[in-house]
Design an enzyme around this catalytic site. Structure first.
Site, short mmCIF file in Angstrom:
data_model
loop_
_atom_site.label_atom_id
_atom_site.label_comp_id
_atom_site.label_asym_id
_atom_site.label_seq_id
_atom_site.Cartn_x
_atom_site.Cartn_y
_atom_site.Cartn_z
N VAL A 59 3.87 -0.60 4.31
CA VAL A 59 2.53 -1.03 4.70
C VAL A 59 1.97 -1.91 3.59
O VAL A 59 2.04 -1.56 2.41
CB VAL A 59 1.60 0.17 4.95
CG1 VAL A 59 0.20 -0.30 5.35
CG2 VAL A 59 2.18 1.09 6.02
N GLY A 65 7.84 4.06 3.37
CA GLY A 65 8.49 5.30 3.78
C GLY A 65 9.79 5.01 4.47
O GLY A 65 10.35 3.90 4.36
N ALA A 66 10.27 5.99 5.23
CA ALA A 66 11.58 5.85 5.88
C ALA A 66 11.56 4.81 6.99
O ALA A 66 12.57 4.16 7.27
CB ALA A 66 12.00 7.21 6.45
N LYS A 81 2.00 -3.18 8.85
CA LYS A 81 3.20 -2.35 8.69
C LYS A 81 4.39 -3.07 9.30
O LYS A 81 4.37 -3.46 10.47
CB LYS A 81 3.03 -0.98 9.33
CG LYS A 81 4.22 -0.06 9.08
CD LYS A 81 3.94 1.39 9.42
CE LYS A 81 5.10 2.29 9.01
NZ LYS A 81 4.82 3.73 9.28
N LEU A 141 0.81 -1.21 0.00
CA LEU A 141 0.00 0.00 0.00
C LEU A 141 0.85 1.26 0.00
O LEU A 141 0.42 2.31 -0.47
CB LEU A 141 -0.92 0.02 1.22
CG LEU A 141 -2.01 -1.07 1.28
CD1 LEU A 141 -2.72 -1.02 2.63
CD2 LEU A 141 -2.99 -0.90 0.13
N GLY A 142 2.06 1.16 0.52
CA GLY A 142 2.94 2.32 0.57
C GLY A 142 4.18 2.02 1.38
O GLY A 142 4.24 1.03 2.11
N ASP A 189 3.74 14.58 10.29
CA ASP A 189 3.90 14.35 8.85
C ASP A 189 2.54 14.31 8.17
O ASP A 189 2.17 13.32 7.53
CB ASP A 189 4.66 13.05 8.61
CG ASP A 189 5.24 12.97 7.20
OD1 ASP A 189 5.32 14.01 6.51
OD2 ASP A 189 5.60 11.86 6.77
#
Length: 314
Positions: free
Chosen positions: A42, A37-38, A55, A34-35, A147
């Site tokens: 997820v 990042g740092a 996650k 789904l995505g 964020d």
């Protein structure tokens, strides 16, 4: 067993892969990413015939921090902040590496860009009202989202509502913001510090609205403050969003409740002006016959919806 974070390779889960919890022995089947990042990635997974979001990260301390935030959200009586927490566990690979993960409610919906493209910019007003209420509750609990950006939001249906789906940047009020994205960061635009306080989120909220109008973003130029003011004045075409955004970026609005109050007050004032025009334009007997239809017509507008909200819930 090798468990040091510095030595762990990044992990990429594949479609159909089974993630077996080391301690709770629950199995999650990966559907898709789904995505990322740092902190971690997820994934949409299936567990017990239901869709969930998982996650995973090689940074166990970051996972623990996010889990604590989700637990704090769930302790807010009578209010649903963020996704519900389902499970927390570790996953051990065949190579002996251990990764921490947590499982949360999967919130289905569509991106803010897609929703506005289909329904029109007018919907930003009603979405802001409910989202400002969520932000106020978050701030009252002692947290700042940090964020806050368009990628961390989704629009759910029935009713249409803007919700956040990633709490990775959430920071205790008074501390330094731990994660940020430049376009939404007030320090980047020279409008303040990176201290975790309500104003930081409110600035980012203004930038989310701007990002709807400027999907590809824009550079800050040599005079960042002037750039933002110019972009707002050029693009925002929905009242009362233009004055609202200008106040959000310069810090005139101090808490999220003021966002909601500003919008609702504007539309109540507009309705009062419309009522006065009707009273002046129509003889009394004629007006009495037309008024119910005018009232119904106002409720069918965004302004009418806001007026109805004030009447019923404020």
């Amino acid at each position: 067993m090798i468990t040091q974070t510095s030595k762990k390779p990044d992990i990429l889960l594949k479609k159909g892969q089974i993630i077996a919890g080391k301690w709770h022995h629950r199995n999650y089947q990966v559907v898709k990413e789904l995505g990322h990042g740092a902190i971690g990635s997820v994934y949409l997974c299936v567990y017990a015939n239901r869709q969930v979001a998982l996650k995973m990260s090689k940074q166990s301390t970051s996972i623990s921090s996010e889990v604590n935030v989700l637990k704090a959200f769930q302790s807010v009586q009578g209010y649903h902040l963020g996704p519900s927490l389902i499970d927390v566990d570790d996953y051990e690979t065949s190579d002996g590496y251990q990764y921490s993960f947590y499982v949360m409610e999967y919130i289905s919906g569509e991106t803010l860009h897609d929703f506005i493209r289909r329904n029109g910019h007018e919907w930003l007003v009603s979405l802001l009202i409910s989202f400002a209420k969520d932000l106020q509750v978050l701030h009252n609990e002692g947290y700042v989202f940090g964020d806050l950006k368009i990628e961390n939001l989704i629009v759910t249906r029935k009713p249409a509502r803007l919700r956040w789906v990633d709490v990775g940047g959430t920071t205790l009020r008074g501390r330094a913001i731990k994660e940020y994205t430049e376009f939404y960061d007030r320090a980047y635009w020279q409008y303040g510090s990176r201290k975790a306080e309500p104003g930081y989120d409110l600035f980012a909220l203004a930038m989310i609205i701007l990002r709807v109008y400027y999907p590809n973003g824009f550079t800050r130029g040599s005079n960042p403050k002037k750039t933002l003011q110019t972009k707002i004045n050029q693009a925002i075409d929905i009242a009362p969003l233009k004055p609202l955004l200008l106040m959000l970026i310069d810090g005139s609005i101090k808490d999220a409740n003021q966002v909601k109050d500003f919008i609702l007050t504007y539309f109540v004032q507009q309705k009062d002006k419309m009522d006065r025009r009707v009273l002046l334009a129509k003889p009394k007997k004629q007006h009495e016959g037309y008024y119910p239809f005018i009232e119904i017509g106002s409720i069918l507008t965004i302004g009418g919806v806001c007026y109805l909200y004030v009447t019923l819930f404020m």
